[in-house]
Enzyme design. Structure first.
Site, PDB file in Angstrom:
ATOM      1  N   ASP A 174       0.818  -1.215   0.000  1.00 22.59           N
ATOM      2  CA  ASP A 174       0.000   0.000   0.000  1.00 22.59           C
ATOM      3  C   ASP A 174       0.848   1.260   0.000  1.00 22.59           C
ATOM      4  O   ASP A 174       0.708   2.133  -0.856  1.00 22.59           O
ATOM      5  CB  ASP A 174      -0.942   0.024   1.213  1.00 22.59           C
ATOM      6  N   ARG A 216      -0.194   6.055  17.256  1.00 22.01           N
ATOM      7  CA  ARG A 216      -0.531   6.985  16.173  1.00 22.01           C
ATOM      8  C   ARG A 216      -0.123   8.436  16.450  1.00 22.01           C
ATOM      9  O   ARG A 216       0.424   9.090  15.569  1.00 22.01           O
ATOM     10  CB  ARG A 216      -2.014   6.900  15.827  1.00 22.01           C
ATOM     11  N   ASP A 251      -7.594   5.097  12.509  1.00 26.93           N
ATOM     12  CA  ASP A 251      -6.246   5.653  12.443  1.00 26.93           C
ATOM     13  C   ASP A 251      -6.166   6.944  11.637  1.00 26.93           C
ATOM     14  O   ASP A 251      -5.331   7.813  11.925  1.00 26.93           O
ATOM     15  CB  ASP A 251      -5.285   4.616  11.868  1.00 26.93           C
ATOM     16  N   SER A 270      -5.010  -8.603   8.185  1.00 27.21           N
ATOM     17  CA  SER A 270      -4.355  -7.313   8.367  1.00 27.21           C
ATOM     18  C   SER A 270      -3.862  -7.251   9.811  1.00 27.21           C
ATOM     19  O   SER A 270      -4.662  -7.399  10.743  1.00 27.21           O
ATOM     20  CB  SER A 270      -5.339  -6.174   8.086  1.00 27.21           C
TER      21      SER A 270
END
Length: 397
Positions: free
Chosen positions: A12, A92, A121, A171
């Site tokens: 990605d 994050r 996120d 994931s």
């Protein structure tokens, strides 16, 4: 235009390098943080440079992550909806902070991330970035582009981005504080998670047939010793992940309310987090008054909610921490845990600030508690409740 991209090394974000170069004519600088995910940072850097980035930063942020994000979460007993120790959420704002630091160093116009438009996120990173530097543009290629996996692979091949055979249908996001696993059969909340998804915790049938014991010492609310050995935070958490995981401790499976309104089935592995948080809560019960505990429960819940929903930058978090840190000055002592085939039980605790007094609690002859005190106390304690009930019965009669 210069863009700072949070780069994982996966397909990605690798495709994003070419997309940013093509769509914006951008010079791309990539940033990868080591927060304990166990990836090969040298390989990730090599991959980024081959894709034409002008600069790459590999940042060892494990110590900063533990000291400034994980330990405040321990003090706040942070468990979103009572189940999730906010492991991904904690990393994050740190990633956002490093993106902004690199952006300001390079005089960049924007930062970019690989978050989808369906998850939490995107909010966590973008709110943190804009709070730190409102002049920076935030680009979210996955959200803007909306590519399917097939189209992404086709674009990658067309632009010379290496496409490896997909290793897993799941994931996974992980750091020192926990692993998050999504997708595949996990999207059916009625199905048991397959054993193949777990890496940090043994299945119960393979866990030792004898219990294991661990002792955690706390000072000012944070763990400083494991089994009598003083360790830095990173080493302590890493070692406890292995010790607890060996006994099958640390698996979490629950339905979670995402920030964007979706109910999501989430599976986590957090061996050290569950052990440390359970021990910490127990130690607090030993040293804090019942009034502090009742109020702190509300404060802790709000702290976890702020962090989960991407509001690390909100001043309320620091306001809450002022109260939390005041309480934690006395959260000092040792807690002993028993680990056995997935179960986690506190079996002992001690503290120089303990409010437990044997001479008051004992039922033996040496007790200093004068039971005659209770008669008057009961009358006063229940006075309003009894009066209200009498009045109600009289009215009904």
């Amino acid at each position: 235009m210069k863009v700072i991209l949070a780069y994982s090394g996966g397909l990605d974000t690798s495709v994003m390098i070419k997309w940013l170069q093509e769509k914006y004519g951008a010079e791309v600088v990539t940033v990868t943080l080591d927060v304990g995910q166990g990836e090969d940072l040298a390989l990730i850097e090599e991959r980024a440079r081959k894709l034409g980035v002008v600069e790459h930063y590999s940042i060892d942020a494990k110590e900063e992550f533990v000291e400034n994000y994980v330990f405040p979460a321990v003090k706040a007993n942070a468990m979103y909806e009572g189940k999730y120790p906010v492991s991904t959420a904690l990393s994050r704002p740190l990633i956002a902070k490093k993106l902004v630091e690199v952006a300001e160093k390079h005089g960049a116009d924007a930062v970019a991330h690989g978050c989808t438009g369906k998850g939490n996120d995107q909010v966590r990173i973008e709110v943190a970035v804009r709070s730190l530097n409102p002049d920076l543009k935030v680009i979210a290629p996955v959200r803007e582009w909306g590519l399917t996996r097939e189209a992404e692979i086709e674009y990658a091949r067309k632009h010379g981005v290496p496409v490896e055979e997909r290793r897993s249908i799941y994931s996974v996001d992980q750091n020192l504080w926990g692993r998050s696993i999504e997708c595949g059969p996990l999207e059916d909340p009625a199905e048991e998670p397959p054993e193949e998804i777990f890496e940090w915790t043994l299945p119960l049938r393979e866990a030792p047939d004898q219990p294991g014991y661990v002792s955690i010492k706390f000072e000012r609310g944070v763990p400083v010793e494991l089994n009598g050995e003083r360790l830095d935070g990173v080493s302590l958490i890493a070692r406890l992940n292995k010790l607890a995981g060996m006994h099958g401790v640390g698996r979490i499976d629950h339905v979670e309310d995402r920030l964007v309104g979706i109910k999501s089935r989430e599976v986590y592995e957090c061996p050290a987090a569950l052990c440390i948080l359970e021990a910490h809560r127990d130690l607090e019960k030993l040293v804090l008054t019942k009034h502090e505990l009742m109020f702190k429960e509300l404060v802790d819940r709000e702290w976890a909610h702020l962090v989960y929903t991407g509001l690390w930058a909100d001043p309320l978090r620091e306001d809450l921490e002022a109260f939390i840190n005041s309480c934690e000055d006395r959260v000092e002592g040792e807690v002993r845990l028993k680990l056995f085939k997935g179960s986690l039980i506190v079996v002992g605790r001690s503290s120089p600030y303990s409010l437990y007094e044997h001479s008051l609690a004992t039922y033996g002859a040496e007790s200093r508690f004068d039971q005659s005190w209770s008669k008057g106390f009961i009358e006063l304690w229940g006075l309003q409740s009894m009066t209200a009930r009498w009045k109600k019965r009289r009215k009904e009669a």
